[in-house]
Scaffold this motif. Structure first.
Motif, PDB file in Angstrom:
ATOM      1  N   PRO A 280      76.893  57.328  31.621  1.00  0.00           N
ATOM      2  CA  PRO A 280      76.358  57.665  30.293  1.00  0.00           C
ATOM      3  C   PRO A 280      75.046  58.451  30.309  1.00  0.00           C
ATOM      4  N   VAL A 281      74.191  58.264  31.328  1.00  0.00           N
ATOM      5  CA  VAL A 281      72.934  59.022  31.313  1.00  0.00           C
ATOM      6  C   VAL A 281      73.201  60.515  31.506  1.00  0.00           C
ATOM      7  N   THR A 282      74.208  60.842  32.307  1.00  0.00           N
ATOM      8  CA  THR A 282      74.583  62.246  32.476  1.00  0.00           C
ATOM      9  C   THR A 282      75.191  62.787  31.185  1.00  0.00           C
ATOM     10  N   GLU A 283      76.023  61.990  30.537  1.00  0.00           N
ATOM     11  CA  GLU A 283      76.612  62.407  29.264  1.00  0.00           C
ATOM     12  C   GLU A 283      75.534  62.706  28.233  1.00  0.00           C
ATOM     13  N   ALA A 284      74.513  61.842  28.166  1.00  0.00           N
ATOM     14  CA  ALA A 284      73.452  62.028  27.177  1.00  0.00           C
ATOM     15  C   ALA A 284      72.665  63.304  27.436  1.00  0.00           C
ATOM     16  N   VAL A 315      67.789  57.158  30.152  1.00  0.00           N
ATOM     17  CA  VAL A 315      67.592  55.986  31.015  1.00  0.00           C
ATOM     18  C   VAL A 315      68.594  54.914  30.603  1.00  0.00           C
ATOM     19  N   GLU A 316      69.178  54.257  31.597  1.00  0.00           N
ATOM     20  CA  GLU A 316      70.164  53.199  31.349  1.00  0.00           C
ATOM     21  C   GLU A 316      69.734  51.915  32.044  1.00  0.00           C
ATOM     22  N   LYS A 366      75.613  47.853  29.036  1.00  0.00           N
ATOM     23  CA  LYS A 366      74.679  48.901  29.449  1.00  0.00           C
ATOM     24  C   LYS A 366      74.028  49.431  28.178  1.00  0.00           C
ATOM     25  N   LEU A 367      72.694  49.535  28.202  1.00  0.00           N
ATOM     26  CA  LEU A 367      71.953  50.125  27.095  1.00  0.00           C
ATOM     27  C   LEU A 367      71.382  51.450  27.572  1.00  0.00           C
ATOM     28  N   VAL A 368      71.565  52.498  26.777  1.00  0.00           N
ATOM     29  CA  VAL A 368      71.167  53.843  27.181  1.00  0.00           C
ATOM     30  C   VAL A 368      70.294  54.463  26.102  1.00  0.00           C
ATOM     31  N   ALA A 369      69.133  54.972  26.518  1.00  0.00           N
ATOM     32  CA  ALA A 369      68.226  55.661  25.604  1.00  0.00           C
ATOM     33  C   ALA A 369      68.077  57.109  26.035  1.00  0.00           C
TER      34      ALA A 369
END
Length: 615
Positions: A280-284, A315-316, A366-369
Motif C-alpha cells: 500500500p505505501v507504493t500504491e499511495a 508510511v505503514e 495495516k494503517l497507511v498514511a
C-alpha cells in the motif's frame, strides 16, 4: 476478461483483493478453514467454499483442495495473495492445468526464485560454506522461507549447530522444506526493497523504493516509501538490480526485490515472487492499484512505457495482537471494538466482535498514511494510531506510536537493530495515562451511593485494584453527599461510560467501556483485579506456564525429570500464530516435573514444567 476471482488466502489480503475486484465488477470467491468459518473475508465474498480442517497444512496449503474449490465455484482466475501457496510453483501449475487464469508470475519464474540459494546463484552470489570465527556474525536462513520464519542470528560459533537445527525445524513446519543456508549478517544495515511490475510484452517497471528496517523477529513492523536518505546513485543501482533480477527469470506481474543496505553498498537478499504486505505505501506514492494492475497484466494488457511519477511520502504500520513487553507473545480473544480515523487507509481482515484465534499470523491490520512530506506522513499515522479505538486483546499499538515518534526514526537514522536497542524503553513505558484507573473506578462506582455507598459519618475510602501493562495499581475514592470524590482531582462528571476529571484546572474526558474484567479507558487497557486473590490460582515456585495457547513442537533433546538445567536454558518450544516461542528455565536447578510433549495442544496458563531452584 476475468469475471470471477478466487483468492487462495485469508484475512486482510483476501479482503484487500476483494475490494479491488468489487470496484472492477469482478465476482469474488473466498476459501475458509473451519477456524475461519466466521472470518470477515468469508463473509464479504460473493461466494465462499469451506476447506475442512483448521491446520494450514490441511486447508490453505492444500493446493488440490483450493483448485477444486475454484472449479466448483465457477471462478475463472486465482489470486494467491501472500504467504501460504503464493510462491509455490506447483500450485501455479495446478491452477493453469485446470484451465484457470493465474494472477501471478509464471511457475518457472517462481521456481527460479523460490529458493534463496538458487536466487543468489542467478544474481552471481553464493552462500557461505564452512563457517569460521572470522565469518561471525552470520544469519541462518530457510531457503524456502519468508516472513522471518526459519531465520536465526548466530554470534558465537558454538551456537551455530543449535541455530541450524532450530531453523530447519521451523522451516520444515512452515514451508514443508527444511533446507537452510548461512550468509554474512550485516550489523546495523537498512532493509530496502524495490517494487517491480512487469507485463507479458517485455516492459518492467521499478516503482521507487521502500524502507522496511523496523522489524521484530525478522518480520517488518513499519514500512515507508520512498526509502529516506538514499542517494540518487544508490537508488538507480537498486532499480537496475531489481529490473535485472526480473528480466533474468522473464518475470510477469507484481514482485519485490529485497536488499540490505549498509552505507552506499547494497547486498541482494532475495526476490519475492508475489505481492508484498507493504504494497500500500507504493500504491499511495504512485497513485496506482497494484492488485488492479496484476489483474490487467494477467488479462494480457500492456503497461505504459514508463511508470507514473511518485508524489509525496507514505508510511505503514502493522498492528499486531501481541505483547511486545513479553517477547512479542501473540494474544487471542475477542476484538470487541475496532475503529480508526478516516484520515488513514485501513487494510484489515477483522471487524467488531471477531475472534482472534491461535492458528494464524497475529496481524490485525495495516494503517497507511500519505502526505506531501515524510514528517507529515509520520505525524499523521502516529496520531491516527493514538486515536484508534481498540477494545480487545493487548496489541502493539503503543509501541508503534512511540516508534514513530522516536528521534532515531523521525530523523531517518533507523536500521534493522532498532528494536534490539530500544525495545525496553518503547515497550515498557509504564501503565499509560495515570488517571485512567481512577476513571475506571469512578465509572464502576456510578450510582452506587443510592444503594449504600455513601455514609453519614467519615469512613475509609473505597479501593479498586487494576492490572495494566504488567503492573498492579490501586486507586481510592469516596462517596460523599456531594457525589464521588478523589484526592488531587475534581470529579466534574461520572457515569458508566464517561468520566470528566479536572486536574490543576485542566478538564479531561475519559471514555470507559467494560467487557467483564477487561476495561478500556480511552487508549488504556486495564484488567479489574479481585479484592482478594484466589488461593487456588497459585503455582509452585519455578513453575513454567504457557504464555499463550499453542502447540508444543519439540522438547529439548534428552530432557527428563531429574535433569540439571541452567538459567535461560531452552527446555521446550511452543508454536502459536505461525511463530516458534522458546520456553527457558527461569533459574538454575533441577527439572522437578515435565507436563509437555511434542504435538500437545496447551491453553494459556497451562503448567508446562517445574524447575526446582538450586538452594
Amino acid at each position: 476478461m476475468i469475471t470471477s476471482v478466487l483468492v487462495a488466502n485469508r484475512g486482510e489480503i483476501a479482503c484487500r483483493v476483494f475490494r479491488t475486484c468489487r470496484e472492477s465488477g469482478i465476482r469474488t470467491v473466498a476459501v475458509y478453514s473451519d477456524a475461519d468459518a466466521n472470518a470477515l473475508h468469508a463473509r464479504v465474498a460473493d461466494t465462499a467454499v469451506r476447506l475442512p480442517g483448521a491446520a494450514p497444512a490441511d486447508t490453505y496449503l492444500d493446493a488440490g483442495l483450493i483448485v477444486k474449490a475454484a472449479v466448483a465455484s465457477g471462478a475463472d482466475a486465482v489470486h494467491p495473495g501472500y504467504g501460504f501457496l503464493s510462491e509455490n510453483a506447483d500450485f501455479a501449475r495446478a491452477v493453469l492445468d485446470a484451465g484457470l487464469v493465474w494472477i501471478g508470475p509464471p511457475p518457472e519464474a517462481i521456481e527460479a526464485m523460490a529458493s534463496k540459494t538458487r536466487a543468489k546463484e542467478l544474481m552471481g552470489l553464493a552462500p557461505l560454506g564452512e563457517v569460521t570465527e572470522a565469518d561471525l556474525p552470520v544469519l541462518v536462513k530457510a531457503a524456502a522461507g519468508g516472513g522471518g520464519r526459519g531465520m536465526r542470528i548466530v554470534r558465537r560459533l558454538e551456537d551455530l549447530s543449535a541455530a541450524l537445527e532450530s531453523a530447519r525445524s521451523e522451516a520444515a513446519s512452515a514451508f514443508g522444506d527444511g533446507e537452510v543456508f548461512v550468509e554474512p549478517y550485516v550489523e546495523n544495515g537498512r532493509h530496502v526493497e524495490v517494487q517491480i511490475l512487469a507485463d507479458t510484452h517485455g516492459t518492467v517497471w521499478a516503482l521507487g523504493t521502500r524502507d522496511c528496517s523496523l522489524q521484530r523477529r525478522h518480520q517488518k513492523v513499519i514500512e515507508e516509501s520512498p526509502a529516506p536518505g538514499l542517494s540518487e546513485q544508490l537508488t538507480h543501482e537498486l532499480h537496475t538490480l531489481a529490473v535485472r533480477a526480473a528480466r533474468a527469470v522473464e518475470y510477469v506481474g507484481a514482485g519485490t526485490v529485497e536488499f540490505l543496505v549498509a552505507g552506499d553498498k547494497a547486498h541482494f537478499l532475495e526476490m519475492n515472487t508475489r505481492l508484498q504486505v507493504e504494497h500500500p505505501v507504493t500504491e499511495a506514492v504512485f497513485g496506482i492499484d497494484l492488485v488492479a494492475e496484476q489483474i490487467r497484466v494477467a488479462e494480457g494488457h500492456a503497461l505504459a512505457d514508463d511508470p507514473p511519477r511518485a508524489r509525496g511520502h507514505a508510511v505503514e504500520a502493522r498492528l499486531y495482537a501481541e505483547d511486545p513487553a513479553r517477547d512479542w507473545a501473540p494474544q487471542t480473544g475477542t476484538l470487541h471494538r475496532f475503529a480508526v480515523p478516516e484520515s488513514v487507509r485501513l487494510d484489515t481482515g477483522f471487524t467488531d466482535g471477531d475472534d482472534i484465534g491461535v492458528h494464524y499470523d497475529p496481524m490485525l491490520a495495516k494503517l497507511v498514511a500519505h502526505a506531501p512530506t515524510r514528517a507529515e506522513a509520520v505525524r499523521k499515522l502516529a496520531g491516527a494510531l493514538e486515536r484508534a479505538t481498540l477494545h480487545g486483546p493487548v496489541t502493539n499499538r503503543d509501541l508503534l506510536v512511540r516508534s514513530l515518534r522516536h528521534e532515531e526514526f523521525t530523523t531517518a537514522r533507523m536500521d534493522t537493530g532498532f528494536y534490539d536497542r530500544h525495545l525496553t524503553d518503547l515497550a515498557c513505558c509504564g501503565t499509560g495515562d495515570p488517571y485512567a484507573p481512577l476513571a475506571a473506578a469512578l465509572a464502576d462506582a456510578h450510582g452506587r451511593s443510592r444503594f449504600g455507598g455513601w455514609r453519614n459519618v467519615p469512613s475509609r475510602p473505597q479501593t479498586k485494584r487494576y492490572e495494566a501493562a504488567g503492573e498492579e495499581i490501586e486507586v481510592h475514592y469516596r462517596h460523599t453527599r456531594a457525589g464521588l470524590e478523589a484526592d488531587g482531582v475534581r470529579v466534574v462528571h461520572a457515569d458508566a461510560a464517561l468520566v470528566v476529571l479536572e486536574v490543576d484546572g485542566v478538564r479531561r474526558n475519559f471514555e470507559v467501556t467494560r467487557y467483564g474484567d477487561e476495561i478500556h479507558v480511552n487508549a488504556a487497557r486495564l484488567t479489574a483485579l479481585p479484592r482478594f486473590p484466589d488461593p487456588t490460582a497459585q503455582h509452585a515456585p519455578g513453575s513454567l506456564l504457557a504464555p499463550m495457547p499453542g502447540t508444543v513442537v519439540r522438547v529439548a533433546e534428552g530432557l527428563a525429570v531429574g535433569a540439571t538445567v541452567e538459567a535461560g536454558q531452552p527446555l521446550l518450544w511452543l508454536e502459536a500464530m505461525k511463530m516458534e516461542h522458546k520456553i527457558t528455565a527461569p533459574s538454575t536447578g533441577t527439572l522437578a516435573a515435565l507436563h509437555a510433549a511434542p504435538g500437545q495442544q496447551v491453553t494459556v496458563g497451562a503448567l508446562l514444567a517445574v524447575v526446582q531452584p538450586t538452594s
